[in-house]
Design a protein around this motif. Structure first.
Motif, PDB file in Angstrom:
ATOM      1  N   ALA A  50       0.639  -0.713   0.184  1.00 22.79           N
ATOM      2  CA  ALA A  50      -0.285  -0.055   0.056  1.00 22.79           C
ATOM      3  C   ALA A  50       0.758   1.422   0.441  1.00 22.79           C
ATOM      4  O   ALA A  50       0.283   2.250  -1.004  1.00 22.79           O
ATOM      5  CB  ALA A  50      -1.071   0.215   0.910  1.00 22.79           C
ATOM      6  N   ALA A  51       1.983   1.460   0.580  1.00 23.45           N
ATOM      7  CA  ALA A  51       3.223   2.295   0.862  1.00 23.45           C
ATOM      8  C   ALA A  51       3.824   2.778  -0.121  1.00 23.45           C
ATOM      9  O   ALA A  51       3.377   3.932  -0.764  1.00 23.45           O
ATOM     10  CB  ALA A  51       4.769   2.306   2.095  1.00 23.45           C
ATOM     11  N   GLU A  52       4.534   1.250  -1.421  1.00 22.20           N
ATOM     12  CA  GLU A  52       4.918   1.350  -2.663  1.00 22.20           C
ATOM     13  C   GLU A  52       3.599   2.538  -3.368  1.00 22.20           C
ATOM     14  O   GLU A  52       3.765   3.490  -4.206  1.00 22.20           O
ATOM     15  CB  GLU A  52       5.409   0.747  -3.067  1.00 22.20           C
ATOM     16  N   LYS A  53       2.059   1.872  -3.742  1.00 21.76           N
ATOM     17  CA  LYS A  53       1.491   2.323  -4.594  1.00 21.76           C
ATOM     18  C   LYS A  53       0.961   3.630  -4.119  1.00 21.76           C
ATOM     19  O   LYS A  53       0.581   4.731  -5.276  1.00 21.76           O
ATOM     20  CB  LYS A  53       0.278   1.768  -4.519  1.00 21.76           C
ATOM     21  N   THR A  54       0.456   4.373  -2.671  1.00 20.21           N
ATOM     22  CA  THR A  54       0.688   5.421  -2.740  1.00 20.21           C
ATOM     23  C   THR A  54       1.486   6.182  -3.177  1.00 20.21           C
ATOM     24  O   THR A  54       1.150   7.302  -3.197  1.00 20.21           O
ATOM     25  CB  THR A  54       0.605   5.386  -1.202  1.00 20.21           C
ATOM     26  N   GLY A  55       2.688   6.029  -2.670  1.00 18.01           N
ATOM     27  CA  GLY A  55       3.755   6.457  -3.172  1.00 18.01           C
ATOM     28  C   GLY A  55       3.875   6.867  -4.518  1.00 18.01           C
ATOM     29  O   GLY A  55       4.408   7.987  -5.628  1.00 18.01           O
ATOM     30  N   ARG A  57       1.687   7.181  -7.053  1.00 16.01           N
ATOM     31  CA  ARG A  57       0.115   8.060  -7.121  1.00 16.01           C
ATOM     32  C   ARG A  57       1.097   9.524  -6.626  1.00 16.01           C
ATOM     33  O   ARG A  57       0.390  10.711  -7.368  1.00 16.01           O
ATOM     34  CB  ARG A  57      -1.062   7.351  -6.163  1.00 16.01           C
ATOM     35  N   VAL A  58       1.661   9.719  -5.593  1.00 13.80           N
ATOM     36  CA  VAL A  58       2.291  11.185  -5.030  1.00 13.80           C
ATOM     37  C   VAL A  58       2.687  11.612  -6.145  1.00 13.80           C
ATOM     38  O   VAL A  58       3.154  12.740  -6.735  1.00 13.80           O
ATOM     39  CB  VAL A  58       2.819  11.041  -3.500  1.00 13.80           C
TER      40      VAL A  58
END
Length: 100
Positions: A50-55, A57-58
């Motif tokens: 989840a953190a990698e996917k959010t990163g 996107r950002v």
């Protein structure tokens, strides 16, 4: 196979859709897969967390934001002219040396 365990590893045997148990080995933290007897082919995949996917996107959103700021600050006509000039330079043949 000597790969360090990281959350997100998935394993399957012989193309079956059922996931196998993946975890860290006790002494050194390498991948440990519990495979059924007779399994000939193991497929290991590391899925993004989840953190990698959010990163991602950002980062993508900030890149588009910076591009937007760049084009607004430069003006749409000037930015288009510079882009066309840059493309022409890339397509131009290399200059040939002069002869005396």
């Amino acid at each position: 196979m000597s790969r360090f365990y990281y959350p997100g590893w998935k394993a399957r045997a012989d193309g079956s859709p059922a996931a196998l148990t993946v975890g860290p080995s006790a002494p050194d933290g390498l991948l440990e897969v519990t495979a059924p007897p007779g399994a000939r082919r193991l497929v290991l995949e590391l899925e993004a967390g989840a953190a990698e996917k959010t990163g991602l996107r950002v980062s993508t959103a900030s890149a588009f934001l910076w591009l937007g700021i760049f084009f607004v600050a430069r003006g749409p006509r000037r930015a288009a002219e510079e882009a066309a000039l840059w493309l022409r330079r890339r397509r131009a043949p290399a200059p040939v040396g002069r002869t005396a």
